[in-house]
Scaffold this motif. Structure first.
Motif, mmCIF file in Angstrom:
data_model
loop_
_atom_site.group_PDB
_atom_site.id
_atom_site.type_symbol
_atom_site.label_atom_id
_atom_site.label_comp_id
_atom_site.label_asym_id
_atom_site.label_seq_id
_atom_site.Cartn_x
_atom_site.Cartn_y
_atom_site.Cartn_z
ATOM 1 N N MET A 15 9.038 106.600 77.529
ATOM 2 C CA MET A 15 8.254 105.540 76.967
ATOM 3 C C MET A 15 8.800 104.293 77.706
ATOM 4 S SD MET A 15 5.846 105.214 74.887
ATOM 5 C CE MET A 15 6.305 106.583 73.699
ATOM 6 N N ASN A 16 9.848 103.952 77.795
ATOM 7 C CA ASN A 16 10.344 102.827 78.584
ATOM 8 C C ASN A 16 9.911 102.848 80.040
ATOM 9 O OD1 ASN A 16 11.822 101.694 76.394
ATOM 10 N ND2 ASN A 16 13.873 102.686 77.071
ATOM 11 N N GLU A 17 9.953 103.872 80.622
ATOM 12 C CA GLU A 17 9.643 103.762 81.986
ATOM 13 C C GLU A 17 7.999 103.656 82.145
ATOM 14 O OE1 GLU A 17 9.634 104.268 85.983
ATOM 15 O OE2 GLU A 17 11.572 104.379 84.626
ATOM 16 N N VAL A 18 7.349 104.184 81.243
ATOM 17 C CA VAL A 18 5.798 103.938 81.171
ATOM 18 C C VAL A 18 5.569 102.231 81.047
ATOM 19 C CG1 VAL A 18 3.720 103.902 79.823
ATOM 20 C CG2 VAL A 18 5.015 106.117 80.167
ATOM 21 N N PHE A 19 6.277 101.801 80.331
ATOM 22 C CA PHE A 19 6.112 100.179 80.236
ATOM 23 C C PHE A 19 6.710 99.572 81.226
ATOM 24 C CE2 PHE A 19 5.282 101.222 75.613
ATOM 25 C CZ PHE A 19 4.101 100.659 75.235
ATOM 26 N N ARG A 20 7.607 99.866 81.982
ATOM 27 C CA ARG A 20 8.174 99.273 83.178
ATOM 28 C C ARG A 20 6.982 99.394 84.056
ATOM 29 N NH1 ARG A 20 13.614 101.010 81.672
ATOM 30 N NH2 ARG A 20 13.148 102.779 82.249
ATOM 31 N N GLN A 21 6.318 100.689 84.296
ATOM 32 C CA GLN A 21 5.492 100.777 85.271
ATOM 33 C C GLN A 21 4.228 99.732 85.018
ATOM 34 O OE1 GLN A 21 5.203 102.767 88.228
ATOM 35 N NE2 GLN A 21 3.800 101.268 88.680
ATOM 36 N N LEU A 22 3.765 99.698 83.833
ATOM 37 C CA LEU A 22 2.584 98.825 83.145
ATOM 38 C C LEU A 22 3.289 97.302 83.558
ATOM 39 C CD1 LEU A 22 0.269 98.134 81.866
ATOM 40 C CD2 LEU A 22 1.591 98.173 79.529
ATOM 41 N N ARG A 23 4.545 96.959 83.316
ATOM 42 C CA ARG A 23 4.969 95.698 83.566
ATOM 43 C C ARG A 23 4.862 95.379 85.312
ATOM 44 N NH1 ARG A 23 11.109 94.900 83.063
ATOM 45 N NH2 ARG A 23 11.072 96.272 85.023
ATOM 46 N N THR A 24 5.228 96.384 86.122
ATOM 47 C CA THR A 24 5.253 96.298 87.608
ATOM 48 C C THR A 24 3.639 96.090 88.059
ATOM 49 O OG1 THR A 24 7.014 97.663 87.862
ATOM 50 C CG2 THR A 24 5.799 97.756 89.852
ATOM 51 N N MET A 29 0.157 92.009 90.401
ATOM 52 C CA MET A 29 -1.267 91.320 90.584
ATOM 53 C C MET A 29 -1.009 89.796 90.478
ATOM 54 S SD MET A 29 -3.427 92.955 87.136
ATOM 55 C CE MET A 29 -4.016 94.572 87.090
ATOM 56 N N GLN A 30 0.111 89.128 90.720
ATOM 57 C CA GLN A 30 0.444 87.839 90.628
ATOM 58 C C GLN A 30 0.572 87.327 92.175
ATOM 59 O OE1 GLN A 30 3.614 86.368 87.586
ATOM 60 N NE2 GLN A 30 4.134 88.289 88.162
ATOM 61 N N PHE A 31 0.252 88.477 92.983
ATOM 62 C CA PHE A 31 -0.096 88.053 94.650
ATOM 63 C C PHE A 31 -1.098 87.049 94.653
ATOM 64 C CE2 PHE A 31 2.487 91.824 95.428
ATOM 65 C CZ PHE A 31 3.666 91.088 96.074
ATOM 66 N N ASP A 32 -2.350 87.352 93.770
ATOM 67 C CA ASP A 32 -3.369 86.448 94.013
ATOM 68 C C ASP A 32 -3.147 85.248 93.077
ATOM 69 O OD1 ASP A 32 -4.800 88.218 95.546
ATOM 70 O OD2 ASP A 32 -5.423 89.491 94.375
ATOM 71 N N GLU A 33 -2.991 85.256 91.788
ATOM 72 C CA GLU A 33 -2.636 84.254 90.945
ATOM 73 C C GLU A 33 -1.612 84.599 89.830
ATOM 74 O OE1 GLU A 33 -6.235 84.787 87.811
ATOM 75 O OE2 GLU A 33 -6.999 84.302 89.684
ATOM 76 N N GLN A 34 -0.847 83.870 89.349
ATOM 77 C CA GLN A 34 0.273 84.112 88.315
ATOM 78 C C GLN A 34 -0.422 84.742 87.019
ATOM 79 O OE1 GLN A 34 2.610 80.764 87.092
ATOM 80 N NE2 GLN A 34 4.059 82.086 86.315
ATOM 81 N N MET A 35 0.206 85.847 86.672
ATOM 82 C CA MET A 35 -0.087 86.553 85.338
ATOM 83 C C MET A 35 0.873 86.079 84.310
ATOM 84 S SD MET A 35 -2.727 88.530 84.427
ATOM 85 C CE MET A 35 -3.354 89.085 86.118
ATOM 86 N N GLN A 36 0.672 84.875 83.886
ATOM 87 C CA GLN A 36 1.699 84.295 82.855
ATOM 88 C C GLN A 36 1.506 84.768 81.252
ATOM 89 O OE1 GLN A 36 2.220 79.946 82.996
ATOM 90 N NE2 GLN A 36 4.148 79.967 81.677
ATOM 91 N N VAL A 37 0.045 84.441 81.150
ATOM 92 C CA VAL A 37 -0.178 84.919 79.680
ATOM 93 C C VAL A 37 -0.967 85.996 79.907
ATOM 94 C CG1 VAL A 37 -1.611 84.029 77.690
ATOM 95 C CG2 VAL A 37 -0.221 82.350 79.116
#
Length: 233
Positions: A15-24, A29-37
């Motif tokens: 489960m943790n690995e799935v959410f780490r992949q989601l975070r990654t 996606m922040q290469f184009d614009e910051q995904m802060q919110v």
């Protein structure tokens, strides 16, 4: 019994690995614009968006300082139940007392949680006192200004948003976010409703960054969560 414990640990690791992949995925996606919110919503209730919001915030806090989780589901708040905390004060109270120089971290409504010693603390804001007009609150200029202040004081903000299928609350919350993660439960038979809801959000300018497939049958799948990122057709 020992086997059960090992199995539970293995499942938790997965489960943790799935959410780490989601975070990654969100980080890339922040290469184009910051995904802060990052906003998390679904079509209907009970699809697991709150669980995903909390776990996503927790996994961000394992890597980054200054992570904030906000429960914006003013009609059906759940975050406080999941973290076993009071909901007597929260977002609605902070908005009623809002000032441009507010220091969010020091407010009594903010709950500071340390899940593991090696992780950074996670700040949580529950919904607070019930309001009679949730859509007006979330569409207000005061909420928009509060979120601008939160951006200045936190590195990442995860929002648990109301479902799209019932009320219009999700639209203003999604519009002030950098990206919206759309949660879809495998147990719901509502493909057309999901497609229409996503299309309607995109028409209002909402940035749907991807979907999370939830409540997958774990007897045939490796994980209980799945994810897909890309343009929704």
């Amino acid at each position: 019994m020992a086997f059960t414990k090992r199995k539970q640990k293995a499942n938790q690791f997965d489960m943790n690995e799935v959410f780490r992949q989601l975070r990654t995925n969100l980080e890339f996606m922040q290469f184009d614009e910051q995904m802060q919110v990052i906003n998390v919503t679904s079509t209907t209730k009970n699809e697991g968006k709150t669980t995903i919001s909390l776990n996503l915030a927790k996994i961000f806090a394992t890597k980054y300082q200054g992570v904030l989780l906000i429960d914006c589901d003013l009609r059906n708040p759940s975050i406080h139940k999941m973290i076993n905390q009071s909901n007597s004060k929260g977002l609605s109270n902070m908005l009623s007392d809002y000032t441009d120089d507010m220091i969010i971290k020091t407010r009594e409504e903010v709950i500071h949680i340390q899940f593991n010693e090696e992780d950074f603390p996670l700040d949580v804001i529950t919904t607070g006192t019930k309001v009679p007009n949730p859509t007006e609150v979330l569409s207000s200029n005061r909420f928009r200004k509060f979120m601008e202040l939160a951006r200045e004081q936190y590195n990442y903000i995860i929002i648990d948003c109301p479902p799209v299928g019932y009320v219009a609350d999700a639209v203003p919350v999604s519009n002030i976010s950098d990206g919206t993660v759309y949660v879809i439960s495998c147990k719901e038979k509502h493909k057309k409703q999901v497609k229409n809801a996503i299309t309607d959000l995109q028409r209002t300018g909402v940035n749907i960054v991807g979907t999370v497939l939830n409540k997958v049958d774990i007897s045939t799948q490796k994980y209980g969560y799945g994810y897909y990122y890309g343009d929704e057709k």
